[in-house]
Scaffold this motif. Structure first.
Motif, PDB file in Angstrom:
ATOM      1  N   ALA A 337       0.831  -1.208   0.000  1.00 53.58           N
ATOM      2  CA  ALA A 337       0.000   0.000   0.000  1.00 53.58           C
ATOM      3  C   ALA A 337       0.863   1.253   0.000  1.00 53.58           C
ATOM      4  CB  ALA A 337      -0.920   0.005   1.223  1.00 53.58           C
ATOM      5  N   TYR A 407      -7.114  -0.244  -4.364  1.00 57.91           N
ATOM      6  CA  TYR A 407      -7.787   1.045  -4.219  1.00 57.91           C
ATOM      7  C   TYR A 407      -8.359   1.520  -5.553  1.00 57.91           C
ATOM      8  CZ  TYR A 407      -8.467   5.938  -2.843  1.00 57.91           C
ATOM      9  OH  TYR A 407      -9.008   7.175  -2.580  1.00 57.91           O
ATOM     10  N   SER A 415      -9.058   1.173   0.930  1.00 61.46           N
ATOM     11  CA  SER A 415      -8.410   2.193   1.756  1.00 61.46           C
ATOM     12  C   SER A 415      -8.485   1.790   3.225  1.00 61.46           C
ATOM     13  CB  SER A 415      -9.093   3.547   1.559  1.00 61.46           C
ATOM     14  OG  SER A 415     -10.473   3.479   1.878  1.00 61.46           O
ATOM     15  N   ILE A 432      -4.478   0.729  -0.840  1.00 63.58           N
ATOM     16  CA  ILE A 432      -3.913  -0.584  -1.154  1.00 63.58           C
ATOM     17  C   ILE A 432      -3.596  -0.700  -2.644  1.00 63.58           C
ATOM     18  CG2 ILE A 432      -4.389  -3.067  -1.171  1.00 63.58           C
ATOM     19  CD1 ILE A 432      -6.081  -2.650   1.337  1.00 63.58           C
TER      20      ILE A 432
END
Length: 541
Positions: A337, A407, A415, A432
Motif C-alpha cells: 500500500a 484502491y 483504503s 492498497i
C-alpha cells in the motif's frame, strides 16, 4: 445553502424533495500558497448569490481589518479562512468545508491548504472528493506544490481535474501565457493517472470566468468554472461492477429477524442474488433488502441498507458480503500500500498499530518500507522510516486475514487508516496497491524489535541495598507502558549480550560495569527518577 427557487414559498415539501434528488458533487481546491483558493470559493458563492446578507456584511467589516485586497474591496477569501491565524497570515491552514447548490446539483467544497507542512490536511480533504480544482498563479506557472497536489489527487483516485489558471489580470489576460502553462502541466502529468483534465483561465478576484464568461478573454472558447462544475459527468465514477458490502452491525431484534446492516461500498445487490461472506467463504442468497421506508428490490453504492439471507450462515461485524464477479475480493494477512503519514512520530517497520479497513479493525504493522516517494519530483528514495507529511510504499502485515480490493478497483474496500494503540488517534492513511510481493520470510532484526517496543536495547544496572525490589518494580512499570524488558539477577555477560541483541532492555542487579549502558543507585534515586532518566537517555521512547 441552496439556490433561490419559487417552490420555497409555494410548496416547501416539493422543494425539499427536489433538492434531495439532486446529484452531489464533492470537490476540493488546492494549489500553491497565495494562488487564490479561498478567494475563488468566495467568488463562486458571491457571484452565484449564495451568501446571506449578514454574512456579506460581516465579511465587509472584516475586510477593513484583515483583508488583503486593498482599500474599498471586499476580501472574499475571509468567507472560508475563518481561523484567526489564517487571517493574520493570509494562508489556509485547516481544511474548510462549504455547502451550496444550484438548480441541478448540490456541492460540498473542501478548501485545502497549499503549504507543504499541511500535506496531510490536503490528503484528508481529497479522500472523499470527485473532482479537484488545482489553481496556478499565471505569473509563475507550474510550481513544485502544483506537482505535489496533482500527484496526491492522482494517488487518491480523483478522476476529474480542473486546472484554474488564476490571476490572468496580472499577465494582461495573455492567451500565450495560458497556452504555455497548459503545455507545461500536460507534460508533467503524462505519467500520472489523471483521466479528465480541463483548463480555465480566470481572475477570481475580479470574477472573470468564475460564474460568468470573461469579456477580457474572448479568445477562450471553454465554459466558466460554475458551468464546468454543473456539467462534469460523475455518474460512472463509482464501481458498480464488483458488489461489496462490509457488515457494520448484525441486527437481531427478535427470533424471526436477523439482518446485516451496512453501507454498500461498491457494486449492486439485487434481491435473490447469490452472495459470499468473506473471510469464511460461506454462501447464501439475499432474501430481502430492508430500509427505513420498506423493502426494496435493489441496493447500490453508497446506499445504507440491511440485508437478510435465506440461510443461517455465520456473518459478523467486520465480515464482507461480496457478489459473484470476475474480479473477486482478496483475503490475505499481508498487502502492499501507499501510506500518507500524519503525525510527528515517524512510521518505522515493526511498530504495532490498529489497522481499520472498512468495518474491520485488526492489529498490524508495516513489515517493510519499499521506498519513500518525493511528492515534489515523484522520485523514489530508499527509506527506513516515513515522517510527517511523507508518502511511502510499504508492505503491511496484519494479525488476522482481512478482505480488500486494490484502491483503484474500489475506494471503500481498498483504503484503510492507521490508529495509534495508546492514544487512539489516527496517525496514517493508506491506499492498497494489491497483494504483497513474495518477499519470503526475513529474519527479525534488532531494529524491528526495538521499534515495535519503542525502546533502545540496553543493559540497565541497579545498585544499592534495595536494587532487587526496585528492579522488579521498574520491570512492571516498563511492561505496563508497552516495553519489552526482563530482570537479570546473575552476572552472566553472555546472557546480557543475548538480551540486548534480542532488542530487549535488561534490568540487571549484578552485571559487569563495562556492559552496563546506564547505572542507577537505588539508595539515592527513586523508581520515578530512574524511569525519567531512561526517557532522557533515549533508552525508552
Amino acid at each position: 445553502m441552496s439556490h433561490q427557487s419559487d417552490l420555497i414559498s409555494t410548496d416547501i415539501n416539493a422543494y425539499l424533495a427536489q433538492h434531495e434528488r439532486k446529484e452531489l458533487l464533492r470537490f476540493l481546491t488546492c494549489g500553491n500558497v497565495d494562488d487564490g483558493k479561498s478567494t475563488l470559493i468566495g467568488r463562486l458563492l458571491h457571484d452565484s448569490k449564495m451568501i446571506y446578507e449578514d454574512q456579506l456584511a460581516a465579511v465587509q467589516a472584516d475586510s477593513v481589518k484583515s483583508g488583503t485586497t486593498g482599500a474599498g474591496k471586499i476580501d472574499l477569501a475571509l468567507l472560508v479562512d475563518g481561523l484567526q491565524a489564517e487571517r493574520e497570515q493570509g494562508i489556509t491552514i485547516d481544511v474548510a468545508y462549504r455547502y451550496f447548490s444550484t438548480s441541478t446539483r448540490k456541492f460540498i467544497i473542501a478548501d485545502t491548504p497549499g503549504h507543504e507542512q499541511y500535506t496531510r490536511n490536503m490528503a484528508t480533504g481529497a479522500s472523499t472528493c470527485d473532482l479537484a480544482i488545482i489553481l496556478i498563479d499565471a505569473r509563475y506557472g507550474v510550481q513544485t506544490q502544483t506537482k505535489r497536489h496533482s500527484f496526491i489527487a492522482s494517488l487518491l483516485g480523483i478522476k476529474h481535474v480542473i486546472v484554474a489558471i488564476n490571476k490572468m489580470d496580472l499577465v494582461e489576460y495573455s492567451e500565450a501565457k495560458f497556452e504555455q502553462i497548459k503545455a507545461d502541466y500536460l507534460h508533467f502529468i503524462a505519467t500520472l493517472d489523471l483521466q479528465d483534465v480541463q483548463f480555465i483561465p480566470m481572475s477570481a478576484l475580479d470574477g472573470d470566468n468564475v460564474v460568468n464568461p470573461s469579456e477580457n478573454m474572448a479568445w477562450f472558447t471553454g465554459v466558466p468554472m460554475m458551468e464546468a462544475l454543473n456539467t462534469v459527468v460523475i455518474a460512472h465514477d463509482r464501481n458498480f461492477d464488483n458488489a461489496r458490502f462490509p457488515v457494520q452491525y448484525v441486527n437481531r431484534p427478535n427470533l424471526d429477524f436477523r439482518g446485516f446492516c451496512g453501507t454498500v461500498a461498491a457494486g449492486v445487490f439485487n434481491k435473490g442474488d447469490l452472495v459470499t461472506a468473506l473471510p469464511s467463504g460461506k454462501s447464501s442468497k439475499i432474501k430481502s433488502i430492508v430500509t427505513y421506508d420498506g423493502d426494496i428490490e435493489q441496493a447500490f453504492a453508497p446506499m445504507s441498507v440491511t440485508l437478510t439471507l435465506e440461510d443461517e450462515i455465520d456473518v459478523s461485524r467486520g465480515d464482507m458480503l461480496v457478489g459473484k464477479e470476475l474480479v473477486s475480493a482478496v483475503v490475505a494477512d499481508k498487502f502492499k500500500a501507499h501510506i500518507v503519514w500524519m503525525t510527528e512520530k515517524a512510521l518505522t517497520p515493526g511498530r504495532q498499530y490498529v489497522i481499520k479497513l472498512a468495518t474491520r479493525s485488526v492489529f498490524g504493522s508495516v513489515s517493510l518500507i519499499h521506498h519513500r516517494i518525493d511528492v515534489n519530483t515523484l522520485e523514489h528514495h530508499d527509506a527506513t522510516e516515513v515522517k510527517l507529511n511523507e508518502i511511502g510504499c510499504c508492505t503491511v502485515s496484519v494479525t488476522s486475514p482481512v478482505v480488500f480490493d486494490a484502491y483503484k478497483t474500489s475506494r471503500g474496500t481498498g483504503s484503510f487508516i492507521i490508529i495509534d494503540r495508546l492514544t487512539n488517534g489516527t496517525v496514517g492513511a493508506g491506499m492498497i496497491i494489491g497483494v504483497s510481493d513474495d518477499e519470503g520470510l526475513q529474519s527479525v532484526s534488532i531494529e524491528e524489535r526495538a521499534s515495535r517496543f519503542s525502546q533502545t536495547p540496553a543493559a540497565v544496572l541497579l545498585t544499592g541495598a534495595d536494587s532487587a525490589t526496585v528492579a522488579y518494580q521498574l520491570e512492571r512499570k516498563l511492561f505496563d507502558n508497552g516495553h519489552a524488558t526482563t530482570v537479570l539477577e546473575t552476572a552472566n555477560a553472555e546472557l546480557v549480550l543475548a538480551l540486548k541483541n534480542a532488542g530487549l532492555v535488561a534490568i540487571c542487579t549484578t552485571c559487569p560495569a563495562e556492559l552496563a549502558d546506564s547505572t542507577f543507585d537505588t539508595d539515592t534515586q527513586s523508581l520515578d527518577d530512574i524511569h525519567g532518566a531512561l526517557k532522557e537517555q533515549g533508552i525508552i521512547h
